[in-house]
Design a protein around this motif. Structure first.
Motif, PDB file in Angstrom:
ATOM      1  N   GLN A   1      13.093  -0.640  -8.760  1.00  0.00           N
ATOM      2  CA  GLN A   1      14.524  -0.850  -9.055  1.00  0.00           C
ATOM      3  C   GLN A   1      15.337   0.342  -8.562  1.00  0.00           C
ATOM      4  N   LYS A   2      14.802   1.555  -8.745  1.00  0.00           N
ATOM      5  CA  LYS A   2      15.492   2.760  -8.236  1.00  0.00           C
ATOM      6  C   LYS A   2      15.601   2.715  -6.709  1.00  0.00           C
ATOM      7  N   CYS A   3      14.678   2.000  -6.071  1.00  0.00           N
ATOM      8  CA  CYS A   3      14.684   1.870  -4.606  1.00  0.00           C
ATOM      9  C   CYS A   3      15.570   0.709  -4.139  1.00  0.00           C
TER      10      CYS A   3
ATOM     11  N   ASP B   1       3.763  -3.922 -13.728  1.00  0.00           N
ATOM     12  CA  ASP B   1       4.952  -3.766 -14.566  1.00  0.00           C
ATOM     13  C   ASP B   1       5.419  -2.317 -14.617  1.00  0.00           C
ATOM     14  N   LYS B   2       4.464  -1.384 -14.644  1.00  0.00           N
ATOM     15  CA  LYS B   2       4.868   0.017 -14.819  1.00  0.00           C
ATOM     16  C   LYS B   2       5.609   0.569 -13.599  1.00  0.00           C
ATOM     17  N   ASN B   3       5.451  -0.078 -12.462  1.00  0.00           N
ATOM     18  CA  ASN B   3       6.168   0.402 -11.269  1.00  0.00           C
ATOM     19  C   ASN B   3       7.513  -0.303 -11.041  1.00  0.00           C
ATOM     20  N   ILE B   4       7.837  -1.275 -11.911  1.00  0.00           N
ATOM     21  CA  ILE B   4       9.112  -1.984 -11.732  1.00  0.00           C
ATOM     22  C   ILE B   4      10.302  -1.015 -11.733  1.00  0.00           C
TER      23      ILE B   4
ATOM     24  N   ASP C   1       0.799  -1.235   0.000  1.00  0.00           N
ATOM     25  CA  ASP C   1       0.000   0.000   0.000  1.00  0.00           C
ATOM     26  C   ASP C   1       0.829   1.281   0.000  1.00  0.00           C
ATOM     27  N   ILE C   2       1.673   1.381  -1.013  1.00  0.00           N
ATOM     28  CA  ILE C   2       2.485   2.581  -1.198  1.00  0.00           C
ATOM     29  C   ILE C   2       1.702   3.559  -2.071  1.00  0.00           C
ATOM     30  N   ALA C   3       1.534   4.768  -1.616  1.00  0.00           N
ATOM     31  CA  ALA C   3       0.819   5.777  -2.420  1.00  0.00           C
ATOM     32  C   ALA C   3       1.311   7.176  -2.082  1.00  0.00           C
ATOM     33  N   VAL C   4       1.480   7.972  -3.130  1.00  0.00           N
ATOM     34  CA  VAL C   4       1.890   9.378  -2.977  1.00  0.00           C
ATOM     35  C   VAL C   4       0.828  10.229  -3.669  1.00  0.00           C
ATOM     36  N   ASP C   5       0.398  11.285  -3.026  1.00  0.00           N
ATOM     37  CA  ASP C   5      -0.558  12.226  -3.586  1.00  0.00           C
ATOM     38  C   ASP C   5      -0.137  12.606  -5.014  1.00  0.00           C
TER      39      ASP C   5
ATOM     40  N   GLN D   1       3.852  13.529  -6.708  1.00  0.00           N
ATOM     41  CA  GLN D   1       4.643  12.429  -7.282  1.00  0.00           C
ATOM     42  C   GLN D   1       5.845  12.949  -8.065  1.00  0.00           C
ATOM     43  N   GLY D   2       6.895  12.142  -8.117  1.00  0.00           N
ATOM     44  CA  GLY D   2       8.091  12.507  -8.865  1.00  0.00           C
ATOM     45  C   GLY D   2       9.073  13.342  -8.078  1.00  0.00           C
ATOM     46  N   ASN D   3       8.886  13.442  -6.790  1.00  0.00           N
ATOM     47  CA  ASN D   3       9.758  14.273  -5.959  1.00  0.00           C
ATOM     48  C   ASN D   3      10.397  13.506  -4.813  1.00  0.00           C
ATOM     49  N   LYS D   4      10.578  12.214  -5.030  1.00  0.00           N
ATOM     50  CA  LYS D   4      11.331  11.354  -4.108  1.00  0.00           C
ATOM     51  C   LYS D   4      10.582  10.967  -2.823  1.00  0.00           C
ATOM     52  N   LEU D   5       9.294  11.313  -2.719  1.00  0.00           N
ATOM     53  CA  LEU D   5       8.585  10.906  -1.498  1.00  0.00           C
ATOM     54  C   LEU D   5       8.386   9.394  -1.476  1.00  0.00           C
ATOM     55  N   GLY D   6       8.049   8.807  -2.639  1.00  0.00           N
ATOM     56  CA  GLY D   6       7.900   7.351  -2.710  1.00  0.00           C
ATOM     57  C   GLY D   6       9.196   6.653  -2.336  1.00  0.00           C
ATOM     58  N   LEU D   7      10.307   7.167  -2.860  1.00  0.00           N
ATOM     59  CA  LEU D   7      11.623   6.601  -2.531  1.00  0.00           C
ATOM     60  C   LEU D   7      11.879   6.651  -1.023  1.00  0.00           C
ATOM     61  N   ARG D   8      11.577   7.785  -0.403  1.00  0.00           N
ATOM     62  CA  ARG D   8      11.818   7.904   1.060  1.00  0.00           C
ATOM     63  C   ARG D   8      10.940   6.934   1.851  1.00  0.00           C
TER      64      ARG D   8
HETATM   65  N1  ACO Z   1       8.591   4.544 -14.057  1.00  0.00           N
HETATM   66  C1  ACO Z   1       9.911   4.845 -14.106  1.00  0.00           C
HETATM   67  N2  ACO Z   1      10.562   5.480 -13.090  1.00  0.00           N
HETATM   68  C2  ACO Z   1       9.830   5.863 -12.023  1.00  0.00           C
HETATM   69  C3  ACO Z   1       8.450   5.613 -11.923  1.00  0.00           C
HETATM   70  C4  ACO Z   1       7.825   4.914 -13.001  1.00  0.00           C
HETATM   71  N3  ACO Z   1       6.515   4.578 -12.986  1.00  0.00           N
HETATM   72  N4  ACO Z   1       8.000   6.114 -10.756  1.00  0.00           N
HETATM   73  C5  ACO Z   1       9.073   6.663 -10.149  1.00  0.00           C
HETATM   74  N5  ACO Z   1      10.169   6.507 -10.920  1.00  0.00           N
HETATM   75  C6  ACO Z   1      11.536   6.928 -10.625  1.00  0.00           C
HETATM   76  C7  ACO Z   1      11.644   8.434 -10.472  1.00  0.00           C
HETATM   77  O1  ACO Z   1      11.836   9.063 -11.719  1.00  0.00           O
HETATM   78  C8  ACO Z   1      12.846   8.545  -9.566  1.00  0.00           C
HETATM   79  O2  ACO Z   1      14.015   8.347 -10.337  1.00  0.00           O
HETATM   80  P1  ACO Z   1      15.349   9.259 -10.133  1.00  0.00           P
HETATM   81  O3  ACO Z   1      15.859   8.927  -8.748  1.00  0.00           O
HETATM   82  O4  ACO Z   1      16.273   8.831 -11.221  1.00  0.00           O
HETATM   83  O5  ACO Z   1      14.908  10.688 -10.231  1.00  0.00           O
HETATM   84  C9  ACO Z   1      12.719   7.346  -8.629  1.00  0.00           C
HETATM   85  O6  ACO Z   1      11.909   6.398  -9.346  1.00  0.00           O
HETATM   86  C10 ACO Z   1      12.050   7.701  -7.307  1.00  0.00           C
HETATM   87  O7  ACO Z   1      10.749   8.200  -7.604  1.00  0.00           O
HETATM   88  P2  ACO Z   1       9.878   9.024  -6.553  1.00  0.00           P
HETATM   89  O8  ACO Z   1       9.877  10.468  -6.923  1.00  0.00           O
HETATM   90  O9  ACO Z   1      10.279   8.696  -5.181  1.00  0.00           O
HETATM   91  O10 ACO Z   1       8.443   8.427  -6.871  1.00  0.00           O
HETATM   92  P3  ACO Z   1       7.026   8.940  -6.309  1.00  0.00           P
HETATM   93  O11 ACO Z   1       7.180   9.807  -5.131  1.00  0.00           O
HETATM   94  O12 ACO Z   1       6.230   9.481  -7.451  1.00  0.00           O
HETATM   95  O13 ACO Z   1       6.349   7.573  -5.850  1.00  0.00           O
HETATM   96  C11 ACO Z   1       4.843   5.863  -6.592  1.00  0.00           C
HETATM   97  C12 ACO Z   1       6.226   6.493  -6.756  1.00  0.00           C
HETATM   98  C13 ACO Z   1       4.656   5.405  -5.135  1.00  0.00           C
HETATM   99  C14 ACO Z   1       4.739   4.654  -7.521  1.00  0.00           C
HETATM  100  C15 ACO Z   1       3.784   6.946  -6.937  1.00  0.00           C
HETATM  101  O14 ACO Z   1       3.944   7.345  -8.271  1.00  0.00           O
HETATM  102  C16 ACO Z   1       2.353   6.505  -6.721  1.00  0.00           C
HETATM  103  O15 ACO Z   1       1.784   6.728  -5.639  1.00  0.00           O
HETATM  104  N6  ACO Z   1       1.729   5.901  -7.749  1.00  0.00           N
HETATM  105  C17 ACO Z   1       0.315   5.490  -7.677  1.00  0.00           C
HETATM  106  C18 ACO Z   1       0.084   4.349  -6.679  1.00  0.00           C
HETATM  107  C19 ACO Z   1       1.014   3.165  -6.926  1.00  0.00           C
HETATM  108  O16 ACO Z   1       1.143   2.666  -8.036  1.00  0.00           O
HETATM  109  N7  ACO Z   1       1.646   2.690  -5.824  1.00  0.00           N
HETATM  110  C20 ACO Z   1       2.549   1.540  -5.839  1.00  0.00           C
HETATM  111  C21 ACO Z   1       1.775   0.268  -5.734  1.00  0.00           C
HETATM  112  S1  ACO Z   1       2.800  -1.183  -5.457  1.00  0.00           S
HETATM  113  C22 ACO Z   1       2.785  -1.417  -3.737  1.00  0.00           C
HETATM  114  O17 ACO Z   1       2.057  -0.776  -3.039  1.00  0.00           O
HETATM  115  C23 ACO Z   1       3.702  -2.461  -3.150  1.00  0.00           C
END
Ligand code: ACO
Length: 201
Positions: A186-188, A179-182, A141-145, A149-156
């Motif tokens: 990987q970045k994590c 697949d789209k979140n792989i 249950d990972i989710a970012v508003d 998104q795209g500002n490293k909150l998911g990574l943290r």
């Molecule tokens: N494809 C390619 N690269 C990505 C993607 C993607 N879909 N998402 C993030 N990245 C990259 C970023 O570009 C960044 O790369 P960088 O370090 O080279 O700049 C790196 O991954 C870290 O990205 P964050 O900015 O931390 O990602 P974000 O804060 O947007 O969180 C998340 C990612 C959680 C997937 C968010 O987009 C989200 O909430 N999505 C909708 C809900 C979702 O799909 N949640 C995951 C479900 S799986 C689970 O819960 C186990």
């Protein structure tokens, strides 16, 4: 939606009833939530005109018993349907999680100006009989508003959950994703391994 009721000012950890000890959250992750990143996210005002004091730093902390009012379900709805069960049922669920100590670790990232949640994630610790009564961490249950998104909150969030899992003694930490979140995982620091099977009722 009742779960998005806005509270006006930031609530510190000391005034909250938390799911687990905030000491379990990595100091490195806390420090890496830089105020500049947050300011860039939250306003169209040029960065040069923005204050960058530490008050603006977003906070990562355990889920609190009052987070129903801070948009917890709104953020989860970015991931999947999260209908509002009402405040009492939400609290009952929170208490059920907390009644199983050292098992459920849900953390949130809070926007300090609005006191609203902008990111969530959970690691659940499974106790196994094999490998010498081992532990496995399951990230869920990972989710970012969407606006954040795209500002490293998911990574943290993933870094903080992995830290909790590994410091609890888990020999591996695993998760399922589309697949789209792989690339994100990987970045994590995660790698693709085996397949997921599912059966819905
Ligand atoms: N494809 C390619 N690269 C990505 C993607 C993607 N879909 N998402 C993030 N990245 C990259 C970023 O570009 C960044 O790369 P960088 O370090 O080279 O700049 C790196 O991954 C870290 O990205 P964050 O900015 O931390 O990602 P974000 O804060 O947007 O969180 C998340 C990612 C959680 C997937 C968010 O987009 C989200 O909430 N999505 C909708 C809900 C979702 O799909 N949640 C995951 C479900 S799986 C689970 O819960 C186990």
């Amino acid at each position: 939606m009742a779960s998005s009721t806005t509270t006006s000012s930031f609530t510190p950890d000391s005034a909250l009833d938390l799911l687990f000890s905030p000491d379990l959250i990595s100091d490195d992750v806390k420090k890496s939530l830089h105020p500049d990143v947050h300011v860039r996210l939250m306003s169209a005002t040029p960065l040069t005109d923005q204050p960058t004091n530490t008050f603006m730093r977003p906070q990562i902390r355990p889920l609190a018993s009052t987070d129903y009012t801070r948009g917890h379900l709104n953020v989860l709805s970015v991931l999947t349907a999260a209908p509002d069960p009402g405040a009492a049922a939400w609290l009952s669920h929170f208490n059920a999680l907390r009644a199983q100590p050292r098992t459920y670790y849900t953390l949130v990232i809070v926007h300090k100006r609005s006191d609203q949640i902008v990111g969530v994630g959970t690691v659940f610790l499974e106790r196994k009989f094999q490998r010498g009564l081992s532990l496995v961490g399951h990230i869920e249950d990972i989710a970012v508003d969407e606006k954040q998104q795209g500002n490293k909150l998911g990574l943290r969030i993933i870094q903080a959950l992995t830290y909790i899992s590994e410091n609890s003694g888990a020999y591996k930490t695993i998760l399922n994703c589309s697949d789209k979140n792989i690339p994100f995982y990987q970045k994590c620091g995660y790698e693709k391994k085996e397949n997921e099977m599912a059966r819905y009722t």
